[in-house]
Write an enzyme that holds these catalytic residues in place. Structure first.
Site, PDB file in Angstrom:
ATOM      1  N   GLU A 139       0.801  -1.230   0.000  1.00  0.00           N
ATOM      2  CA  GLU A 139       0.000   0.000   0.000  1.00  0.00           C
ATOM      3  C   GLU A 139       0.824   1.266   0.000  1.00  0.00           C
ATOM      4  O   GLU A 139       0.556   2.199  -0.742  1.00  0.00           O
ATOM      5  CB  GLU A 139      -0.930   0.049   1.226  1.00  0.00           C
ATOM      6  CG  GLU A 139      -2.227  -0.696   1.065  1.00  0.00           C
ATOM      7  CD  GLU A 139      -2.031  -2.168   1.232  1.00  0.00           C
ATOM      8  OE1 GLU A 139      -0.918  -2.569   1.619  1.00  0.00           O
ATOM      9  OE2 GLU A 139      -2.983  -2.915   0.995  1.00  0.00           O
ATOM     10  N   HIS A 208     -10.956  -4.968   9.966  1.00  0.00           N
ATOM     11  CA  HIS A 208     -11.646  -4.648   8.723  1.00  0.00           C
ATOM     12  C   HIS A 208     -12.826  -3.725   8.952  1.00  0.00           C
ATOM     13  O   HIS A 208     -13.623  -3.501   8.049  1.00  0.00           O
ATOM     14  CB  HIS A 208     -12.151  -5.931   8.050  1.00  0.00           C
ATOM     15  CG  HIS A 208     -11.091  -6.688   7.345  1.00  0.00           C
ATOM     16  ND1 HIS A 208     -10.227  -7.533   7.991  1.00  0.00           N
ATOM     17  CD2 HIS A 208     -10.731  -6.719   6.042  1.00  0.00           C
ATOM     18  CE1 HIS A 208      -9.384  -8.051   7.127  1.00  0.00           C
ATOM     19  NE2 HIS A 208      -9.662  -7.586   5.932  1.00  0.00           N
TER      20      HIS A 208
END
Lengths: 403, 443
Positions: A139, A208
């Site tokens: 990322e 998440h």
């Protein structure tokens, strides 16, 4: 420094209820939506497409979010087409990619897989593997790569497969995305869009289920918006891509299957404006993203009890649309903020501060803020439900505020 | 027995003792070859390119000598023993003078920075490049205007080599409005859109993804936008140090650059020290060039104190990238004569190590080369030095007499589109408020 006006086409949004059968969490009717007033590049303001008042001068004319006039006139109501929120995002993305060949997408599984939430489905086949780039799992580096590409002339959209993963990209988002335009003395602009699903889902577990809006809000030079309906999802996506500023677009995992009828003709939503969801008189409820639907569900109960809440979806998390919010507060004198991010240092906390700074004299009661508990989101469904604000809490809060 | 603090020899092979004379033949060095491109220019047997330690073929398996960590000085010491087989100079007269002038510019500028710092004209963290000029000059002088350079906080000389005027850099260091970043960046954030200098980054490793992105744009322009360029792809150079080579972003970008064959060259300026951390104390395998083949790209080691050797390796790496063959990792063994920054007392590096590298000053070496090969006369070189001295003096005067940034500049560059400041309570965009152009608004 150029104050570049956004090219915009205005349309009034036909007010249509969201099809309740298509919602994953039950039926939630939504009130009339208000047209977004868009500033045209030639300086004219348009309300509902009907009374352009020409303004001379090159200053950016004031952007005012107004209530829609009476039912939309027939000239603006083409039938439109129905689609789901993720399809609206894709439609917006595809239109922008058609319009400008420099627009490209990069992220994990955006290409051949079509995106983990299908937002980019089919785009790699249409535009090729370089324009819809499947990245390795890195990322920080591919966000930085997006920034480097933006500096050198492209207009990338970086997708975080889940917003939480962008924590790994914080270095690049904070240092380069937000600040590089300034430290370079304005020489380089970063027209990047960073988007992805976040928020509390269905028992996805703590990592998440994160809300990063509170972490990013301090970064100077960054704009943040949160979409909540197919209409504003497409509009905000297009506006974010066209913006010269770096924009973080927050989507919500549970809202991707919302269905709505949106206009056929092209439109964009203003990045800095809030959306009036339901005009009212008694209390101003400020919310965004998924909590909008919890608020509207609570609004149903409240109306039955005789209250008249005014619901505003703030949409622009940074900067706040103080005009829409302020007008509302001047009318109702009571504010309730309903948000999904944590109480500590969240968007609600900043919003509270901004309201106190600007509208203290208009308040008849302390600002109430309902946020998620400062708890890592538990896996168990019952516990998860109790960390997030639920409609009964909203009803109780309004009742307390209006005493 | 190790002579330098930075060197630790383990399981020393007898013939690899420090400063041994040329008993160590090249037979212990793996024969150069790179499997993916049999005609690779790095696979040269040309003796004049004796500088490069070439990547060993992964197919050939292990090296023949026991694993040890040596100062890369030892490696290059061996190379210096090999007599040049070709006597013709590697550069033309014009090229040599260009290189000389650029290195003198870098050195003089940095020395002036130190002076100005101690006189209180600039503040904060200032990282000087003295001793490493060969890397900057050797690489950047091969680039065209359209090629990009990404650097770290030790970026003054990269900026100068890329063409940013000395006065703009000096004014930036003084924090004046005429600086290349209007005084908003400072020593560690040199940017120039005109010269395609993409920064200047304070966090190490942070610039490598940005460089990868610039290389991505170059490839995108060619493949998607179908822009043609008779010279080949625009190349990006990413400069960073030995410390950065232990950082995740380095590895992630090596992977991505090779995966998509991006036109980028990763240039490691291995000066053996990351502030006070010796490269050998922080790195499990200190030979950085070997990390290239691990990702499928050539890894090359070069003597970074010799501008001609650097230039030769650079030429090949840049041409590779231009042709679309992908990235190269080049490790330049170099040294900084000053501390990490002007605030660094530099107590950990041993005097003998510093003395050793002082004898390999790249400017002295090039001067010697020029005179030996009769490329120019002593007085011509002196003229160049004088010219640079004048240029730097003028830069300081310019910076001194430039204005400080006015208050009105405070909020100008926060957003490219100032609508990003949002809509105020009165319904107008906040940036229309005159306090914004005055710089007094509360943001």
């Amino acid at each position: 420094m150029a104050a570049s006006l956004q090219m915009a086409a205005l349309l009034s949004a036909p007010s249509t209820p969201i099809n309740p059968d298509k919602l994953r969490f039950g039926s939630i009717p939504v009130g009339r939506k208000v047209s977004n007033l868009i500033v045209r590049s030639d300086g004219r303001m348009m309300t509902g497409g009907f009374s352009p008042s020409a303004r001379g001068g090159i200053l950016i004319p004031s952007a005012v979010a107004a209530k829609s006039d009476a039912p939309a006139s027939s000239t603006s109501s083409k039938p439109g087409h129905e689609l789901l929120l993720f399809e609206a995002l894709r439609e917006g993305l595809e239109e922008e990619m058609d319009r400008d060949p420099r627009v490209c997408v990069m992220g994990e599984d955006v290409g051949h897989y079509g995106g983990s939430y299908k937002v980019t489905k089919g785009l790699a086949t249409k535009y090729g593997d370089l324009r819809v780039l499947d990245t390795p799992i890195a990322e920080n580096s591919f966000t930085g790569m997006g920034i480097g590409a933006a500096m050198t002339g492209l207009r990338p959209i970086v997708e975080g497969m889940n917003m939480g993963f962008l924590l790994l990209a914080f270095n690049q988002i904070s240092n380069n995305c937000g600040m590089l335009h300034y430290t370079s003395g304005g020489q380089f602009k970063i027209p990047i869009v960073i988007r992805g699903p976040g928020g509390v889902g269905r028992q996805l577990g703590a990592e998440h289920s994160q809300r990063l809006e509170s972490y990013f809000q301090s970064i100077p030079g960054l704009q943040m918006v949160a979409c909540s309906t197919p209409y504003n999802a497409k509009g905000l996506m297009k506006a974010a891509i066209r913006s010269e500023n770096p924009v973080v677009l927050f989507e919500h995992v549970l809202l991707y299957n919302l269905k709505e009828r949106i206009p056929d003709e092209e439109y964009i939503c203003c990045l800095e404006e809030a959306e009036m969801v339901r005009p009212g008189e008694h209390v101003t409820i400020l919310t965004y993203s998924r909590m909008r639907y919890h608020v509207m569900q609570a609004a149903k109960t409240l109306v039955n009890k005789g209250y008249d809440p005014e619901v505003i979806d703030i949409r622009s998390l940074k900067p706040f649309d103080l005009y829409t919010i302020g007008n509302s507060i001047k009318k109702t004198h009571r504010v309730l903020i309903v948000e999904e991010c944590m109480r500590t240092g969240g968007i609600g906390a900043s919003l509270r501060a901004a309201i106190i700074d600007n509208f203290w004299d208009y308040l008849d009661a302390p600002i109430m803020c309902l946020s998620s508990q400062d708890v890592p989101t538990p896996y168990a469904g019952t516990l998860e439900e109790w960390t997030v604000v639920q409609p009964p809490q909203i009803v109780a809060a309004v009742e307390q505020l209006c005493q | 027995m190790s002579a330098f603090s930075a060197v630790k020899i383990l399981h020393a092979h007898p013939s690899l003792a420090v400063r041994s004379s040329a008993a160590e033949s090249s037979s212990n060095k793996p024969k150069p070859s790179f499997p993916s491109s049999p005609s690779s220019p790095f696979n040269s047997t040309n003796p004049s390119s004796s500088s490069s330690s070439l990547s060993s073929s992964p197919l050939r398996g292990n090296r023949r000598r026991p694993i040890l960590a040596v100062s890369s000085d030892v490696v290059s010491k061996k190379q210096q023993q090999r007599p040049p087989l070709v006597a013709t100079p590697a550069v033309t007269r014009e090229e040599s003078l260009e290189l000389y002038e650029d290195m003198i510019l870098g050195r003089t500028f940095e020395d002036m920075c130190a002076q100005m710092y101690y006189r209180g004209k600039m503040f904060g963290f200032v990282h000087l490049y003295n001793g490493q000029e060969a890397v900057s000059t050797g690489f950047i002088k091969l680039l065209s205007r359209a090629d990009s350079v990404v650097s770290t906080y030790r970026d003054h000389v990269h900026a100068l080599s890329k063409g940013v005027p000395a006065r703009a850099v000096m004014a930036e260091l003084f924090g004046k409005a005429t600086g290349c970043c209007r005084g908003q960046g400072g020593s560690m954030h040199m940017f120039s859109a005109e010269h395609n200098l993409l920064g200047g980054f304070a966090f190490i490793g942070e610039g490598i993804p940005v460089a990868t992105g610039a290389a991505f744009t170059s490839k995108y322009r060619y493949e998607v936008l179908k822009e043609s360029n008779p010279n080949g792809l625009d190349v990006t150079l990413a400069f960073f140090g030995d410390g950065t080579c232990n950082n995740g972003q380095f590895f992630e970008c090596l992977n991505m650059a090779q995966l998509w064959k991006l036109p980028i060259v990763f240039v490691v300026e291995n000066n053996l020290w990351a502030i006070g951390m010796s490269h050998l104390r922080s790195t499990s395998d200190p030979e950085i060039w070997k990390k290239g083949p691990a990702f499928g790209m050539p890894g090359v080691h070069v003597d970074g104190m010799d501008v001609l050797k650097v230039r030769e390796v650079a030429k090949e790496a840049i041409e590779r990238a231009r042709r679309g063959e992908g990235p190269t990792l080049v490790e330049c063994e170099t040294y900084r004569f000053r501390g990490h920054s002007l605030a660094d007392p530099d107590e950990l590096r041993k005097p003998d190590e510093k003395a050793h590298y002082a004898t390999r000053d790249p400017i002295t070496a090039l001067k010697k080369y020029i005179l030996e090969h009769n490329l120019a006369s002593e007085s011509e070189l002196k003229t160049i030095e004088k010219k640079i001295d004048d240029e730097i003096e003028e830069a300081v005067e310019f910076a001194d007499s430039s204005p400080h940034p006015p208050r009105s500049q405070l909020l100008e560059n926060v957003f490219a589109d100032p609508k990003g400041f949002g809509i105020g309570p009165d319904g107008k965009y906040r940036c229309e408020d005159p306090k914004f152009t005055q710089g007094t608004a509360q943001v």
